[in-house]
Design a protein around this motif. Structure first.
Motif, mmCIF file in Angstrom:
data_model
loop_
_atom_site.group_PDB
_atom_site.id
_atom_site.type_symbol
_atom_site.label_atom_id
_atom_site.label_comp_id
_atom_site.label_asym_id
_atom_site.label_seq_id
_atom_site.Cartn_x
_atom_site.Cartn_y
_atom_site.Cartn_z
ATOM 1 N N VAL A 44 46.775 50.860 31.212
ATOM 2 C CA VAL A 44 47.491 50.595 32.304
ATOM 3 C C VAL A 44 46.400 49.476 33.047
ATOM 4 N N THR A 45 47.154 48.288 33.799
ATOM 5 C CA THR A 45 46.439 47.235 34.584
ATOM 6 C C THR A 45 46.845 47.396 35.790
ATOM 7 N N LEU A 46 46.001 47.032 36.717
ATOM 8 C CA LEU A 46 46.266 46.846 38.264
ATOM 9 C C LEU A 46 46.002 45.558 38.476
ATOM 10 N N ARG A 47 46.235 45.101 39.746
ATOM 11 C CA ARG A 47 45.918 43.748 40.245
ATOM 12 C C ARG A 47 45.225 44.074 41.789
ATOM 13 N N TRP A 48 44.177 43.389 41.876
ATOM 14 C CA TRP A 48 43.696 43.322 43.312
ATOM 15 C C TRP A 48 43.659 42.022 43.824
ATOM 16 N N TYR A 49 43.939 41.826 45.021
ATOM 17 C CA TYR A 49 43.872 40.236 45.523
ATOM 18 C C TYR A 49 42.773 40.058 46.305
ATOM 19 N N ARG A 89 34.489 50.598 38.628
ATOM 20 C CA ARG A 89 33.012 50.700 38.209
ATOM 21 C C ARG A 89 33.052 50.905 36.485
ATOM 22 N N ASN A 90 34.255 51.441 35.993
ATOM 23 C CA ASN A 90 34.020 52.056 34.812
ATOM 24 C C ASN A 90 35.266 51.173 33.785
ATOM 25 N N GLN A 91 35.549 49.920 34.217
ATOM 26 C CA GLN A 91 36.433 49.204 33.270
ATOM 27 C C GLN A 91 36.281 49.113 31.993
ATOM 28 N N GLN A 92 37.220 48.792 30.834
ATOM 29 C CA GLN A 92 36.908 48.388 29.657
ATOM 30 C C GLN A 92 36.907 47.007 29.247
ATOM 31 N N GLY A 93 37.454 46.200 30.202
ATOM 32 C CA GLY A 93 37.514 44.797 30.176
ATOM 33 C C GLY A 93 38.391 44.449 31.589
ATOM 34 N N TYR A 94 38.273 43.113 31.875
ATOM 35 C CA TYR A 94 38.980 42.556 32.947
ATOM 36 C C TYR A 94 39.562 41.185 32.615
ATOM 37 N N ALA A 95 40.447 40.508 33.516
ATOM 38 C CA ALA A 95 40.824 39.236 33.427
ATOM 39 C C ALA A 95 40.653 38.810 34.836
ATOM 40 N N ILE A 96 40.254 37.625 34.990
ATOM 41 C CA ILE A 96 40.133 36.950 36.562
ATOM 42 C C ILE A 96 41.106 36.113 36.476
ATOM 43 N N LEU A 97 42.279 35.775 37.199
ATOM 44 C CA LEU A 97 43.313 34.990 37.209
ATOM 45 C C LEU A 97 43.473 34.161 38.694
ATOM 46 N N PRO A 98 43.925 32.904 38.624
ATOM 47 C CA PRO A 98 43.868 32.272 39.700
ATOM 48 C C PRO A 98 45.089 32.776 40.720
ATOM 49 N N HIS A 99 44.883 32.965 41.795
ATOM 50 C CA HIS A 99 45.811 33.654 42.711
ATOM 51 C C HIS A 99 47.089 32.854 42.543
ATOM 52 N N HIS A 100 47.382 31.788 42.921
ATOM 53 C CA HIS A 100 48.645 30.906 42.940
ATOM 54 C C HIS A 100 49.571 31.122 41.973
ATOM 55 N N ASP A 101 49.389 31.614 40.735
ATOM 56 C CA ASP A 101 49.909 31.969 39.852
ATOM 57 C C ASP A 101 50.699 33.216 39.882
ATOM 58 N N PHE A 102 50.104 34.091 40.542
ATOM 59 C CA PHE A 102 50.528 35.409 40.648
ATOM 60 C C PHE A 102 50.667 36.184 41.925
ATOM 61 N N MET A 103 50.013 35.899 43.001
ATOM 62 C CA MET A 103 49.866 36.632 44.224
ATOM 63 C C MET A 103 51.241 36.400 45.015
ATOM 64 N N PRO A 151 49.355 41.132 50.023
ATOM 65 C CA PRO A 151 48.443 41.253 50.990
ATOM 66 C C PRO A 151 46.821 41.221 50.055
ATOM 67 N N VAL A 152 45.815 40.670 50.784
ATOM 68 C CA VAL A 152 44.573 40.425 50.175
ATOM 69 C C VAL A 152 43.951 42.011 50.196
ATOM 70 N N TYR A 153 43.324 42.690 49.196
ATOM 71 C CA TYR A 153 42.529 43.741 49.008
ATOM 72 C C TYR A 153 41.155 43.739 49.721
ATOM 73 N N MET A 154 40.197 42.756 49.422
ATOM 74 C CA MET A 154 38.997 42.620 49.995
ATOM 75 C C MET A 154 38.785 41.216 50.337
ATOM 76 N N THR A 155 37.956 41.060 51.131
ATOM 77 C CA THR A 155 37.245 39.472 51.462
ATOM 78 C C THR A 155 35.959 39.632 51.554
ATOM 79 N N THR A 156 35.026 38.686 51.288
ATOM 80 C CA THR A 156 33.755 38.569 51.383
ATOM 81 C C THR A 156 33.199 39.008 53.009
ATOM 82 N N GLU A 157 34.241 38.594 53.754
ATOM 83 C CA GLU A 157 33.814 39.108 55.126
ATOM 84 C C GLU A 157 33.714 40.397 55.450
ATOM 85 N N GLN A 158 34.535 41.250 54.600
ATOM 86 C CA GLN A 158 34.594 42.684 54.858
ATOM 87 C C GLN A 158 33.491 43.779 54.221
#
Length: 85
Positions: free
Chosen positions: A14-19, A57-71, A75-82
């Motif tokens: 199961v994969t999820l996306r966080w923007y 915190r307990n993922q088996q792996g991850y992929a970081i993708l550029p937002h413009h291809d998928f977003m 809505p944005v989940y988290m920002t550095t300002e938060q």
């Protein structure tokens, strides 16, 4: 003789996306980038750190993708300002 069928578990990936949004332009694939982005998804929506049992915190792996291809207009989940230190 009839053999009982062995009960076999079915497994799924199961994969999820966080923007997320940062105040820096990051270099894809760099360890510093990965750590900064993972820190963002390892927080609650109020900016507090999540607990050690949280799935992010307990993922088996991850992929970081550029937002413009998928977003799109998601809505944005988290920002550095938060982030709450």
């Amino acid at each position: 003789m009839s053999k009982e069928k062995e009960k076999k578990p079915y497994r799924y990936l199961v994969t999820l996306r966080w923007y997320v949004e940062t105040d820096d332009e990051l270099v894809a694939g760099a360890e510093e980038t990965d750590n900064k982005l993972l820190d963002l998804v390892r927080r609650k929506t109020d900016g507090e750190e999540s607990c050690s049992m949280c799935p992010t915190r307990n993922q088996q792996g991850y992929a970081i993708l550029p937002h413009h291809d998928f977003m799109g207009n998601k809505p944005v989940y988290m920002t550095t300002e938060q982030i709450k230190e």
